[in-house]
Motif scaffolding. Structure first.
Motif, PDB file in Angstrom:
ATOM      1  N   CYS A  22     -10.387  23.226 -15.324  1.00  0.00           N
ATOM      2  CA  CYS A  22     -10.646  22.014 -14.523  1.00  0.00           C
ATOM      3  C   CYS A  22     -11.244  22.465 -13.189  1.00  0.00           C
ATOM      4  O   CYS A  22     -11.468  23.644 -12.974  1.00  0.00           O
ATOM      5  N   SER A  23     -11.490  21.533 -12.298  1.00  0.00           N
ATOM      6  CA  SER A  23     -12.002  21.929 -10.985  1.00  0.00           C
ATOM      7  C   SER A  23     -11.586  20.902  -9.953  1.00  0.00           C
ATOM      8  O   SER A  23     -12.264  19.909  -9.755  1.00  0.00           O
ATOM      9  N   GLY A  24     -10.464  21.149  -9.330  1.00  0.00           N
ATOM     10  CA  GLY A  24      -9.963  20.214  -8.333  1.00  0.00           C
ATOM     11  C   GLY A  24      -8.465  20.131  -8.426  1.00  0.00           C
ATOM     12  O   GLY A  24      -7.862  20.697  -9.347  1.00  0.00           O
ATOM     13  N   LEU A  30      -3.027  15.163 -13.039  1.00  0.00           N
ATOM     14  CA  LEU A  30      -3.859  14.116 -12.433  1.00  0.00           C
ATOM     15  C   LEU A  30      -4.382  13.181 -13.518  1.00  0.00           C
ATOM     16  O   LEU A  30      -4.348  11.950 -13.382  1.00  0.00           O
ATOM     17  N   GLY A  50     -18.175  13.299 -14.781  1.00  0.00           N
ATOM     18  CA  GLY A  50     -17.955  14.536 -14.024  1.00  0.00           C
ATOM     19  C   GLY A  50     -16.865  15.362 -14.690  1.00  0.00           C
ATOM     20  O   GLY A  50     -15.737  15.424 -14.227  1.00  0.00           O
ATOM     21  N   ILE A  51     -17.224  16.041 -15.802  1.00  0.00           N
ATOM     22  CA  ILE A  51     -16.178  16.588 -16.689  1.00  0.00           C
ATOM     23  C   ILE A  51     -15.886  18.066 -16.462  1.00  0.00           C
ATOM     24  O   ILE A  51     -14.977  18.598 -17.087  1.00  0.00           O
ATOM     25  N   GLU A  52     -16.701  18.738 -15.619  1.00  0.00           N
ATOM     26  CA  GLU A  52     -16.545  20.191 -15.476  1.00  0.00           C
ATOM     27  C   GLU A  52     -16.559  20.825 -16.875  1.00  0.00           C
ATOM     28  O   GLU A  52     -17.557  20.726 -17.562  1.00  0.00           O
ATOM     29  N   GLN A  56      -9.981  18.032 -19.275  1.00  0.00           N
ATOM     30  CA  GLN A  56      -9.295  16.744 -19.099  1.00  0.00           C
ATOM     31  C   GLN A  56      -9.841  15.712 -20.092  1.00  0.00           C
ATOM     32  O   GLN A  56      -9.103  14.853 -20.575  1.00  0.00           O
ATOM     33  N   ASP A  72     -21.978  14.863 -17.655  1.00  0.00           N
ATOM     34  CA  ASP A  72     -22.071  15.784 -16.514  1.00  0.00           C
ATOM     35  C   ASP A  72     -23.503  16.353 -16.509  1.00  0.00           C
ATOM     36  O   ASP A  72     -23.953  16.874 -17.527  1.00  0.00           O
ATOM     37  N   PRO A  73     -24.197  16.271 -15.380  1.00  0.00           N
ATOM     38  CA  PRO A  73     -25.592  16.721 -15.361  1.00  0.00           C
ATOM     39  C   PRO A  73     -25.748  18.218 -15.081  1.00  0.00           C
ATOM     40  O   PRO A  73     -26.852  18.756 -15.193  1.00  0.00           O
ATOM     41  N   HIS A  83     -22.127  22.225 -18.525  1.00  0.00           N
ATOM     42  CA  HIS A  83     -20.752  21.751 -18.672  1.00  0.00           C
ATOM     43  C   HIS A  83     -20.510  21.119 -20.043  1.00  0.00           C
ATOM     44  O   HIS A  83     -19.426  21.252 -20.614  1.00  0.00           O
ATOM     45  N   GLY A 106     -25.839  12.070 -15.471  1.00  0.00           N
ATOM     46  CA  GLY A 106     -24.879  11.750 -14.418  1.00  0.00           C
ATOM     47  C   GLY A 106     -25.089  10.365 -13.850  1.00  0.00           C
ATOM     48  O   GLY A 106     -26.022   9.652 -14.229  1.00  0.00           O
ATOM     49  N   VAL A 107     -24.200   9.978 -12.972  1.00  0.00           N
ATOM     50  CA  VAL A 107     -24.367   8.725 -12.240  1.00  0.00           C
ATOM     51  C   VAL A 107     -25.274   8.999 -11.039  1.00  0.00           C
ATOM     52  O   VAL A 107     -25.316  10.132 -10.567  1.00  0.00           O
ATOM     53  N   THR A 123     -12.684  11.628 -11.837  1.00  0.00           N
ATOM     54  CA  THR A 123     -11.853  12.270 -10.816  1.00  0.00           C
ATOM     55  C   THR A 123     -12.608  13.415 -10.139  1.00  0.00           C
ATOM     56  O   THR A 123     -13.311  14.187 -10.787  1.00  0.00           O
ATOM     57  N   MET A 128     -18.307  13.911  -4.119  1.00  0.00           N
ATOM     58  CA  MET A 128     -19.358  14.916  -3.946  1.00  0.00           C
ATOM     59  C   MET A 128     -20.725  14.240  -3.887  1.00  0.00           C
ATOM     60  O   MET A 128     -21.609  14.635  -3.127  1.00  0.00           O
TER      61      MET A 128
HETATM   62  C1  LIG Z   1     -15.114  19.093  -8.900  1.00  0.00           C
HETATM   63  S1  LIG Z   1     -15.618  18.781 -10.525  1.00  0.00           S
HETATM   64  C2  LIG Z   1     -14.315  17.739 -11.104  1.00  0.00           C
HETATM   65  C3  LIG Z   1     -13.987  17.961 -12.528  1.00  0.00           C
HETATM   66  C4  LIG Z   1     -12.840  17.155 -13.094  1.00  0.00           C
HETATM   67  N1  LIG Z   1     -13.172  15.755 -13.274  1.00  0.00           N
HETATM   68  C5  LIG Z   1     -11.573  17.315 -12.315  1.00  0.00           C
HETATM   69  O1  LIG Z   1     -10.999  16.304 -11.874  1.00  0.00           O
HETATM   70  O2  LIG Z   1     -11.112  18.453 -12.146  1.00  0.00           O
HETATM   71  C6  LIG Z   1     -16.973  17.660 -10.327  1.00  0.00           C
HETATM   72  C7  LIG Z   1     -17.851  17.544 -11.538  1.00  0.00           C
HETATM   73  O3  LIG Z   1     -18.802  16.500 -11.308  1.00  0.00           O
HETATM   74  C8  LIG Z   1     -20.055  16.907 -11.823  1.00  0.00           C
HETATM   75  N2  LIG Z   1     -21.107  16.098 -11.196  1.00  0.00           N
HETATM   76  C9  LIG Z   1     -21.854  16.380 -10.109  1.00  0.00           C
HETATM   77  N3  LIG Z   1     -22.733  15.392  -9.875  1.00  0.00           N
HETATM   78  C10 LIG Z   1     -22.537  14.457 -10.831  1.00  0.00           C
HETATM   79  C11 LIG Z   1     -23.137  13.202 -11.137  1.00  0.00           C
HETATM   80  N4  LIG Z   1     -24.134  12.709 -10.387  1.00  0.00           N
HETATM   81  N5  LIG Z   1     -22.691  12.508 -12.195  1.00  0.00           N
HETATM   82  C12 LIG Z   1     -21.673  12.995 -12.961  1.00  0.00           C
HETATM   83  N6  LIG Z   1     -21.075  14.181 -12.719  1.00  0.00           N
HETATM   84  C13 LIG Z   1     -21.495  14.892 -11.677  1.00  0.00           C
HETATM   85  C14 LIG Z   1     -20.090  18.389 -11.511  1.00  0.00           C
HETATM   86  O4  LIG Z   1     -21.045  19.072 -12.311  1.00  0.00           O
HETATM   87  C15 LIG Z   1     -18.647  18.796 -11.825  1.00  0.00           C
HETATM   88  O5  LIG Z   1     -18.492  19.145 -13.174  1.00  0.00           O
END
Ligand SMILES: C[S@@+](CC[C@H](N)C(=O)[O-])C[C@H]1O[C@@H](n2cnc3c(N)ncnc32)[C@H](O)[C@@H]1O
Length: 261
Positions: A22-24, A30, A50-52, A56, A72-73, A83, A106-107, A123, A128
């Motif tokens: 995960c990342s966060g 969570l 945003g699945i890393e 999750q 995830d882009p 990802h 991505g969004v 999440t 970001m």
């Molecule tokens: C910090 S990680 C969070 C991962 C996970 N959801 C968690 O809660 O640990 C953020 C993720 O959002 C992705 N991300 C960045 N820009 C995005 C976008 N515009 N749309 C969707 N995902 C995006 C990143 O590549 C990354 O995998």
């Protein structure tokens, strides 16, 4: 021993593994917290934004019997692998290949048809987008989520948020230096729970619940002790989070519903 990221079932207790996939803050706990708040139900169609590495995402599919589309882009910062390929690897490992779909997008521009999803979950991601592209872009992401949810559908948003106080003086120079999505840009990334809930209302949602997560600081503390990037650089982000100590930094959530038409 800390155990705030453990799920209630006690099935997932390897924090080193959880935080490396995960990342966060918060890990699977969570996700469990969000799924309970969203009241997801078996057989529903959920979009995970945003699945890393998709850990999750697979947890949601497996533990809640959902069909999950993960988007995830980006590519993984550790190994450069997209990802969604990590998601495929995890889907195999979790036995969830028939219930998890990954798309490299991505969004705010998802290109999904309107009224597609029963649930949208995101999440530690949209903050970001706000930090990098500004609050107008953040609002566009919320509007897109609103568009693609079916009427009555539920959006669960969890992200780092700050307490409704000024940034403590010793942290002000760090958090406002500017620069990307790390602590030096966090003043641009993070908002309060009230501000975030109001943005959701502004695009049409009814906010069912919004608050700071009761375990927010424990999740952050656990993150700095288990996240591989924090462990590799204890003088970086980990030290700043420790210095904050939960004074300004927290973790908030908003559970919002697209009105029935
Ligand atoms: C910090 S990680 C969070 C991962 C996970 N959801 C968690 O809660 O640990 C953020 C993720 O959002 C992705 N991300 C960045 N820009 C995005 C976008 N515009 N749309 C969707 N995902 C995006 C990143 O590549 C990354 O995998």
């Amino acid at each position: 021993m800390n155990q705030f990221a453990y799920t209630k079932s006690g099935k997932y207790i390897d924090l080193s593994l959880i935080y490396s996939e995960c990342s966060g803050p918060g890990g699977l706990r969570l996700t469990e917290f969000m799924a309970e708040k969203m009241q997801v139900r078996p057989g529903a169609r959920l979009l995970d934004i945003g699945i890393e590495r998709g850990y999750q995402t697979c947890f949601l599919a497996k533990e809640y019997d959902l069909l999950v589309i993960g988007i995830d882009p980006d590519d993984d910062r550790a190994d450069g692998v997209p990802h969604i390929e990590h998601l495929q690897r995890n889907a195999r490992a979790w036995g969830m290949e028939d219930r998890v779909i990954g798309l490299k997008l991505g969004v705010p521009e998802t290109h999904f048809a309107g009224n597609t999803f029963d649930f949208v979950h995101s999440t530690t991601t949209l903050e970001m987008v706000r930090g990098l592209f500004g609050v107008d872009n953040y609002r566009k992401c919320l509007a897109e989520i609103y568009r693609i949810l079916r009427p009555g559908g539920i959006f669960g948003l969890g992200e780092p948020m700050h307490h409704d106080i000024p940034i403590p003086a010793d942290l002000l120079p760090i958090y406002t230096k500017g620069g990307g999505v790390g602590p030096e840009g966090w003043a641009d990334c993070f908002a309060t729970v009230a501000e975030t809930a109001n943005l959701c209302r502004a695009v049409g949602f009814n906010v069912l619940e919004s608050d700071y997560a009761p375990d927010a600081w424990n999740w952050w503390d656990e993150f700095i002790h288990n996240d591989p990037h924090c462990k590799a650089d204890p003088e970086g982000e980990a030290k700043i989070i420790q210095q904050d100590g939960g004074r300004w930094l927290s973790y908030g959530y908003v559970i919002a519903q697209k009105p029935h038409q």
